[in-house]
Motif scaffolding. Structure first.
Motif, PDB file in Angstrom:
ATOM      1  N   ILE A 220     -40.481 123.632 -51.757  1.00 13.08           N
ATOM      2  CA  ILE A 220     -38.881 123.975 -51.507  1.00 13.08           C
ATOM      3  C   ILE A 220     -38.647 125.134 -50.597  1.00 13.08           C
ATOM      4  O   ILE A 220     -37.783 125.013 -49.824  1.00 13.08           O
ATOM      5  CB  ILE A 220     -38.136 124.513 -52.996  1.00 13.08           C
ATOM      6  CG1 ILE A 220     -38.316 123.264 -53.910  1.00 13.08           C
ATOM      7  CG2 ILE A 220     -36.848 124.822 -52.682  1.00 13.08           C
ATOM      8  CD1 ILE A 220     -37.908 123.384 -55.282  1.00 13.08           C
ATOM      9  N   SER A 221     -39.297 125.896 -50.371  1.00 10.14           N
ATOM     10  CA  SER A 221     -39.130 127.078 -49.578  1.00 10.14           C
ATOM     11  C   SER A 221     -39.213 126.734 -48.017  1.00 10.14           C
ATOM     12  O   SER A 221     -38.813 127.141 -47.196  1.00 10.14           O
ATOM     13  CB  SER A 221     -39.909 128.322 -50.139  1.00 10.14           C
ATOM     14  OG  SER A 221     -41.333 128.109 -49.710  1.00 10.14           O
ATOM     15  N   TRP A 222     -40.531 125.868 -47.943  1.00  8.15           N
ATOM     16  CA  TRP A 222     -40.707 125.337 -46.491  1.00  8.15           C
ATOM     17  C   TRP A 222     -39.746 124.521 -46.070  1.00  8.15           C
ATOM     18  O   TRP A 222     -39.352 124.696 -45.002  1.00  8.15           O
ATOM     19  CB  TRP A 222     -42.216 124.750 -46.467  1.00  8.15           C
ATOM     20  CG  TRP A 222     -42.736 124.379 -45.421  1.00  8.15           C
ATOM     21  CD1 TRP A 222     -42.938 125.284 -44.413  1.00  8.15           C
ATOM     22  CD2 TRP A 222     -42.702 123.135 -44.727  1.00  8.15           C
ATOM     23  NE1 TRP A 222     -43.565 124.583 -43.050  1.00  8.15           N
ATOM     24  CE2 TRP A 222     -43.294 123.158 -43.312  1.00  8.15           C
ATOM     25  CE3 TRP A 222     -42.498 121.749 -45.039  1.00  8.15           C
ATOM     26  CZ2 TRP A 222     -43.692 121.989 -42.576  1.00  8.15           C
ATOM     27  CZ3 TRP A 222     -42.504 120.758 -44.184  1.00  8.15           C
ATOM     28  CH2 TRP A 222     -43.209 120.971 -42.849  1.00  8.15           C
ATOM     29  N   TRP A 223     -39.217 123.602 -47.000  1.00  7.40           N
ATOM     30  CA  TRP A 223     -38.012 122.710 -46.764  1.00  7.40           C
ATOM     31  C   TRP A 223     -36.768 123.631 -46.231  1.00  7.40           C
ATOM     32  O   TRP A 223     -36.293 123.243 -45.270  1.00  7.40           O
ATOM     33  CB  TRP A 223     -37.900 121.728 -47.626  1.00  7.40           C
ATOM     34  CG  TRP A 223     -36.867 120.576 -47.254  1.00  7.40           C
ATOM     35  CD1 TRP A 223     -36.581 119.982 -46.321  1.00  7.40           C
ATOM     36  CD2 TRP A 223     -35.639 120.354 -48.329  1.00  7.40           C
ATOM     37  NE1 TRP A 223     -35.600 119.102 -46.487  1.00  7.40           N
ATOM     38  CE2 TRP A 223     -34.936 119.354 -47.678  1.00  7.40           C
ATOM     39  CE3 TRP A 223     -35.541 120.677 -49.685  1.00  7.40           C
ATOM     40  CZ2 TRP A 223     -33.981 118.717 -48.480  1.00  7.40           C
ATOM     41  CZ3 TRP A 223     -34.459 119.964 -50.117  1.00  7.40           C
ATOM     42  CH2 TRP A 223     -33.698 118.941 -49.678  1.00  7.40           C
ATOM     43  N   GLY A 224     -36.484 124.475 -47.094  1.00  9.85           N
ATOM     44  CA  GLY A 224     -35.256 125.474 -46.861  1.00  9.85           C
ATOM     45  C   GLY A 224     -35.496 126.172 -45.318  1.00  9.85           C
ATOM     46  O   GLY A 224     -34.544 126.251 -44.573  1.00  9.85           O
TER      47      GLY A 224
ATOM     48  N   PHE B 296     -32.117 126.612 -55.568  1.00 13.42           N
ATOM     49  CA  PHE B 296     -31.668 127.696 -56.294  1.00 13.42           C
ATOM     50  C   PHE B 296     -31.465 127.185 -57.656  1.00 13.42           C
ATOM     51  O   PHE B 296     -31.662 127.804 -58.679  1.00 13.42           O
ATOM     52  CB  PHE B 296     -30.629 128.316 -55.912  1.00 13.42           C
ATOM     53  CG  PHE B 296     -30.544 129.148 -54.544  1.00 13.42           C
ATOM     54  CD1 PHE B 296     -31.895 129.281 -54.069  1.00 13.42           C
ATOM     55  CD2 PHE B 296     -29.373 129.954 -54.125  1.00 13.42           C
ATOM     56  CE1 PHE B 296     -32.008 130.106 -52.980  1.00 13.42           C
ATOM     57  CE2 PHE B 296     -29.730 130.916 -53.220  1.00 13.42           C
ATOM     58  CZ  PHE B 296     -30.880 130.939 -52.508  1.00 13.42           C
ATOM     59  N   ALA B 297     -30.677 126.012 -57.890  1.00 14.05           N
ATOM     60  CA  ALA B 297     -30.474 125.445 -59.238  1.00 14.05           C
ATOM     61  C   ALA B 297     -31.671 125.126 -60.005  1.00 14.05           C
ATOM     62  O   ALA B 297     -31.902 125.508 -61.049  1.00 14.05           O
ATOM     63  CB  ALA B 297     -29.587 124.242 -59.125  1.00 14.05           C
ATOM     64  N   LEU B 298     -32.631 124.523 -59.437  1.00 21.75           N
ATOM     65  CA  LEU B 298     -33.719 124.292 -60.062  1.00 21.75           C
ATOM     66  C   LEU B 298     -34.693 125.433 -60.671  1.00 21.75           C
ATOM     67  O   LEU B 298     -34.968 125.396 -61.814  1.00 21.75           O
ATOM     68  CB  LEU B 298     -34.774 123.390 -59.333  1.00 21.75           C
ATOM     69  CG  LEU B 298     -36.131 123.100 -59.423  1.00 21.75           C
ATOM     70  CD1 LEU B 298     -36.198 122.088 -60.644  1.00 21.75           C
ATOM     71  CD2 LEU B 298     -37.004 122.400 -58.449  1.00 21.75           C
TER      72      LEU B 298
END
Length: 126
Positions: A81-85, A105-107
């Protein structure tokens, strides 16, 4: 130096760095720090999930295992998720577009909340 004489850009991933123009380094470095903060969060989630199951805590075993699995699953997903962001923000900066909304964030909030409720219920049932 003449732009035609520069070494080829070998940064990865190409689909990010081939977009637009080079942004101000301060913004790229801030984006990288956010990525690294997510990586640290992933490590903490993994460690918390392992510790929850490894330590002999007074929590009902089924609830303890369920909370540990939730934390470990979040810790496993957080780097992706962080890499995608990071990539989305870097591409937007390179194109001069508005920054995209944050992802994950929601996840993260829901997952940590679920793990907390599982531990709380497990403590009360033990």
């Amino acid at each position: 130096m003449d732009p035609d004489q520069r070494a080829p850009d070998r940064r990865f991933p190409r689909w990010v760095y081939d977009e637009g123009t080079e942004p101000d380094a301060r913004f790229s470095l801030a984006n990288e720090r956010t990525f690294l903060a997510w990586a640290r969060t992933a490590i903490a989630l993994l460690a918390g999930g392992v510790a929850l199951e490894a330590l002999d805590l007074p929590v009902e075993p089924g609830m303890r295992l369920a909370a540990a699995v939730v934390l470990i699953a979040l810790g496993t997903l957080a780097p992706a998720i962080s890499w995608w962001g990071w990539a989305r923000a870097e591409r937007a900066m390179r194109r001069g577009d508005p920054l995209p909304p944050p992802v994950g964030f929601a996840l993260l909030v829901v997952g940590v909340g679920i793990a907390g409720v599982l531990v709380l219920v497990g403590l009360l049932r033990a």
